[in-house]
Design a protein around this motif. Sequence first.
Motif, mmCIF file in Angstrom:
data_model
loop_
_atom_site.group_PDB
_atom_site.id
_atom_site.type_symbol
_atom_site.label_atom_id
_atom_site.label_comp_id
_atom_site.label_asym_id
_atom_site.label_seq_id
_atom_site.Cartn_x
_atom_site.Cartn_y
_atom_site.Cartn_z
ATOM 1 N N PRO A 99 10.164 -75.961 -55.082
ATOM 2 C CA PRO A 99 9.658 -74.738 -54.300
ATOM 3 C C PRO A 99 9.812 -75.381 -52.714
ATOM 4 C CG PRO A 99 7.958 -75.638 -56.019
ATOM 5 C CD PRO A 99 9.098 -76.608 -56.113
ATOM 6 N N ARG A 100 9.678 -74.387 -51.865
ATOM 7 C CA ARG A 100 9.800 -74.757 -50.467
ATOM 8 C C ARG A 100 8.452 -74.458 -49.820
ATOM 9 N NH1 ARG A 100 13.427 -77.744 -51.088
ATOM 10 N NH2 ARG A 100 15.739 -77.485 -50.268
ATOM 11 N N ASP A 101 7.201 -74.510 -50.384
ATOM 12 C CA ASP A 101 6.303 -74.392 -49.802
ATOM 13 C C ASP A 101 5.615 -75.581 -48.969
ATOM 14 O OD1 ASP A 101 4.759 -76.166 -51.567
ATOM 15 O OD2 ASP A 101 4.429 -74.669 -52.927
ATOM 16 N N ALA A 102 4.782 -75.443 -48.194
ATOM 17 C CA ALA A 102 4.567 -76.633 -47.151
ATOM 18 C C ALA A 102 4.211 -77.868 -47.874
ATOM 19 C CB ALA A 102 3.322 -76.211 -46.233
ATOM 20 N N LYS A 103 3.266 -77.897 -48.801
ATOM 21 C CA LYS A 103 2.947 -79.176 -49.444
ATOM 22 C C LYS A 103 3.910 -79.808 -50.183
ATOM 23 C CE LYS A 103 -1.982 -78.450 -49.394
ATOM 24 N NZ LYS A 103 -3.345 -78.015 -50.367
ATOM 25 N N ASP A 104 5.039 -78.951 -50.871
ATOM 26 C CA ASP A 104 6.048 -79.735 -51.441
ATOM 27 C C ASP A 104 6.981 -80.080 -50.571
ATOM 28 O OD1 ASP A 104 5.599 -79.188 -54.105
ATOM 29 O OD2 ASP A 104 5.732 -76.812 -53.974
ATOM 30 N N VAL A 105 7.418 -79.705 -49.603
ATOM 31 C CA VAL A 105 8.234 -79.999 -48.489
ATOM 32 C C VAL A 105 7.754 -81.212 -47.800
ATOM 33 C CG1 VAL A 105 9.300 -79.534 -46.067
ATOM 34 C CG2 VAL A 105 9.329 -77.762 -47.921
ATOM 35 N N LEU A 106 6.387 -81.392 -47.624
ATOM 36 C CA LEU A 106 5.809 -82.772 -47.170
ATOM 37 C C LEU A 106 6.054 -83.519 -48.204
ATOM 38 C CD1 LEU A 106 2.605 -81.614 -45.356
ATOM 39 C CD2 LEU A 106 4.461 -82.493 -44.320
ATOM 40 N N ALA A 107 5.659 -83.463 -49.404
ATOM 41 C CA ALA A 107 5.881 -84.180 -50.588
ATOM 42 C C ALA A 107 7.326 -84.870 -50.831
ATOM 43 C CB ALA A 107 5.136 -84.066 -52.078
ATOM 44 N N GLU A 108 8.357 -84.018 -50.718
ATOM 45 C CA GLU A 108 9.580 -84.342 -51.215
ATOM 46 C C GLU A 108 10.420 -84.847 -49.822
ATOM 47 O OE1 GLU A 108 10.970 -84.167 -54.076
ATOM 48 O OE2 GLU A 108 9.558 -83.004 -55.272
ATOM 49 N N LEU A 109 10.060 -84.288 -48.711
ATOM 50 C CA LEU A 109 11.085 -84.715 -47.652
ATOM 51 C C LEU A 109 10.204 -85.267 -46.382
ATOM 52 C CD1 LEU A 109 13.161 -81.547 -47.732
ATOM 53 C CD2 LEU A 109 13.698 -83.385 -48.706
ATOM 54 N N GLY A 110 9.102 -84.894 -46.016
ATOM 55 C CA GLY A 110 8.475 -84.948 -44.909
ATOM 56 C C GLY A 110 7.917 -86.345 -44.758
ATOM 57 N N GLY A 111 6.973 -86.857 -45.802
ATOM 58 C CA GLY A 111 6.562 -88.017 -45.746
ATOM 59 C C GLY A 111 4.975 -88.274 -45.167
ATOM 60 N N GLY A 112 4.681 -89.451 -44.768
ATOM 61 C CA GLY A 112 3.149 -89.572 -44.697
ATOM 62 C C GLY A 112 2.991 -89.338 -43.003
ATOM 63 N N ASP A 113 3.607 -89.626 -42.075
ATOM 64 C CA ASP A 113 3.564 -89.254 -40.730
ATOM 65 C C ASP A 113 3.537 -87.872 -40.283
ATOM 66 O OD1 ASP A 113 6.181 -89.326 -41.264
ATOM 67 O OD2 ASP A 113 7.009 -90.627 -39.509
ATOM 68 N N ILE A 114 4.664 -87.000 -40.956
ATOM 69 C CA ILE A 114 4.612 -85.615 -40.755
ATOM 70 C C ILE A 114 3.508 -85.078 -41.439
ATOM 71 C CG2 ILE A 114 5.886 -83.462 -40.854
ATOM 72 C CD1 ILE A 114 8.572 -85.327 -41.014
ATOM 73 N N ALA A 115 2.810 -85.699 -42.576
ATOM 74 C CA ALA A 115 1.866 -84.984 -43.298
ATOM 75 C C ALA A 115 0.401 -85.280 -42.423
ATOM 76 C CB ALA A 115 1.540 -85.462 -44.543
ATOM 77 N N VAL A 116 0.345 -86.221 -41.656
ATOM 78 C CA VAL A 116 -0.618 -86.561 -40.992
ATOM 79 C C VAL A 116 -0.632 -85.683 -39.724
ATOM 80 C CG1 VAL A 116 -2.144 -88.403 -39.566
ATOM 81 C CG2 VAL A 116 -1.286 -88.896 -41.972
ATOM 82 N N ALA A 117 0.501 -85.549 -39.207
ATOM 83 C CA ALA A 117 0.704 -84.876 -37.886
ATOM 84 C C ALA A 117 0.304 -83.348 -38.213
ATOM 85 C CB ALA A 117 2.044 -85.050 -37.345
ATOM 86 N N THR A 118 0.614 -82.996 -39.314
ATOM 87 C CA THR A 118 0.162 -81.600 -39.622
ATOM 88 C C THR A 118 -1.240 -81.341 -39.807
ATOM 89 O OG1 THR A 118 2.433 -81.302 -40.978
ATOM 90 C CG2 THR A 118 0.556 -79.689 -41.364
ATOM 91 N N GLY A 119 -1.704 -82.316 -40.523
ATOM 92 C CA GLY A 119 -3.447 -82.026 -40.551
ATOM 93 C C GLY A 119 -3.894 -82.257 -39.186
#
Length: 682
Positions: free
Chosen positions: A463-483
């Motif tokens: 899936p290409r929803d936000a959390k799946d993209v973070l989990a598969e490709l984005g990683g920790g720094d992009i996830a924290v930045a999104t928060g």
Amino acid sequence: MSVDGWNTVLVLGGTRSGKSEFAESLVGDAATVRYVATSANADPEDAEWAARLAAHRERRPGSWTTDETADDPRRLADVIAAAGPNETLLVDDLGGWVTVLLDPAHQPADDVATIAELAAAVRDSEARIVLVSPEVGLSLVPTTPLGRAFTDALGAANRAVADACDAVVLVVAGQPAWLKPAAATRPASVPAQAGPAPAARPTNQVTLARTSELEAPLPDVLTPTLPATPGDTNGTAWAAPTMALPMVATGLVIQPGMELPMPDEYAGPQAGDRLATLDVPGAGLGVLERVVGFAAATQGTPTPTPWTTVRVLLLHGDHQGGAAAGTVAGESARRARQARAGRGALARLAAESGASLQVVDTPSSAPMEHEPALHHAAVESSLRYGWRLAEEAADAGVQLLVLGACGAGTEAAAAAVLAATAGAEPPAVLGRVVTASGEIDDAAWMTRCAAVRDALHRTRRSPRDAKDVLAELGGGDIAVATGVLLGATARRVPVLLDGPVGLAAGMISRDLAGQARHWCLLADHGGHPAVRLAADVLGLTPLLDLRLDLGEGANALTALPLLRSVLALAAALPVHPRLGGGDEDEPDFTEPEPAGPGPTTSEPDFTEPEPAGPGPTTSEPDFTEPEPAGPGPTTTEPDFTEPEPARPEPTTTGPDFTEPEPAGPGPTTTEAAADPSGWRAG
């Protein structure tokens, strides 16, 4: 004890309690992990036990290394004692270790002494260690001598190691219960258990959910000051951390479709209309008028003020695998330490701008070409962690957040996010790789492109929803930045973006809350192709084109004084005089007066230079036509009067303009012919 609350931890739990998965999640943010396997090799005829061991091996990331100690149980203490302060060890588990210790092949042996050696090694180690052990003391007493010996030895080992560890946690049915230290000091950046993300609540509002998982303390906030110049004895050293941020016991449910606030839709246009009325000598502020409109909308007033309280969030997190090709090992960690110590370009610029600085360690990301960059549970905790960072800043009175990052592989991760969310081609958004010596490394660039390509191929059916993209490709720094972007939006705090990580987070946040992009401002694109594309998709026009490359966060701080100056100027300038403004104490324009005596009118609008000779003393003449050389008519409102001689005399009471007078004598009054002498009678 390490900065996040513990350096060594013992994870206890029963069979199939989830203790191993929880222990693995504790070291998920480590760049490399040494997995210490203590159990003996499986019996070839025991297929079930072999399947268990295979499942353990498959869960381990490719960056982990494995160390076997089954041949010599005493070697476990040596492995722990030899580990350095930068290493992370996961020992799984002490039950297998005790089994090998009691094996007749290792007898006779002093079990008590061996357990004491292990506990001493754990207590004295500088490494980060997680030990897993089964808790068998809750079951019935075994009926066999060997079973009772195993229970006694394992109980003694658990007690000795628990006493030596900083923290102990008991996992029951997948739920961690922290036994040491107390729950109030337990770090919660660690997920409760690896597994699927919690189900979203059926609402589009941001909701708070109570949870047993307490959140980790946020990083210290630094307030850098300028260092003393050489020979300056009055300068101050860099400031120490000013505060430790509080912990909260609530969790957020972050999901798509959240309703977050929008900037004031009227204040921005009103600020633009006000700028058009200001007394500006030139054509105006140019493209920087957008700064005024943005500040007005986010502050909710047509007359915004400069941001006085600014905080820089520097997110530090590395990406493993091909994404980090061409980077120097340990360079990002050195930059983070440098910023924490108040040194380097970022801290210097923060001190110049009077901004506080907060360095945030984010979970390390696995090689995205081989496996998900981050587990879903870690994505959830990272989003909440970033939200809390923004909330704490808002509570501290911060008016503007500057979002920066330092980490190996961040550009490739951002390119992968753009490819997944905007359909970009990775080679088109991956900037050239420049070595420390200034040379272009095309081989490293191709490795990064290949890593992104393989990651996209691996996730082509995901899936290409936000959390799946973070989990598969984005990683920790992009996830924290999104928060951070989502939390800042919720608290109406604008964010100044800088670099690929912030823009990639903006692409993710628009799928969770479309309002977030309206609270973002981009000072300079830095010449980075990923930043340019993401800014175009998000509708963020860079204010400057300086192509700064000082590091994420430092580029924005370089432009910050200019943005503040524009806001200060727009707030202070008066309205143009022709539109009702002006200074009441001084006239708008005054012509120079002649040397000789002149008229004494009280409120003249315009005064022409007067002749050298004596003149009239009328009170409010508006216009005087030139008079002829000889005596002439004495009308009160002539249409035209011929030039007068050298000694002029006014002849009218309300003209708007005074013509030059001739050298000869002229009339002296408006009621009778002028005396040839040119002087007033009587």
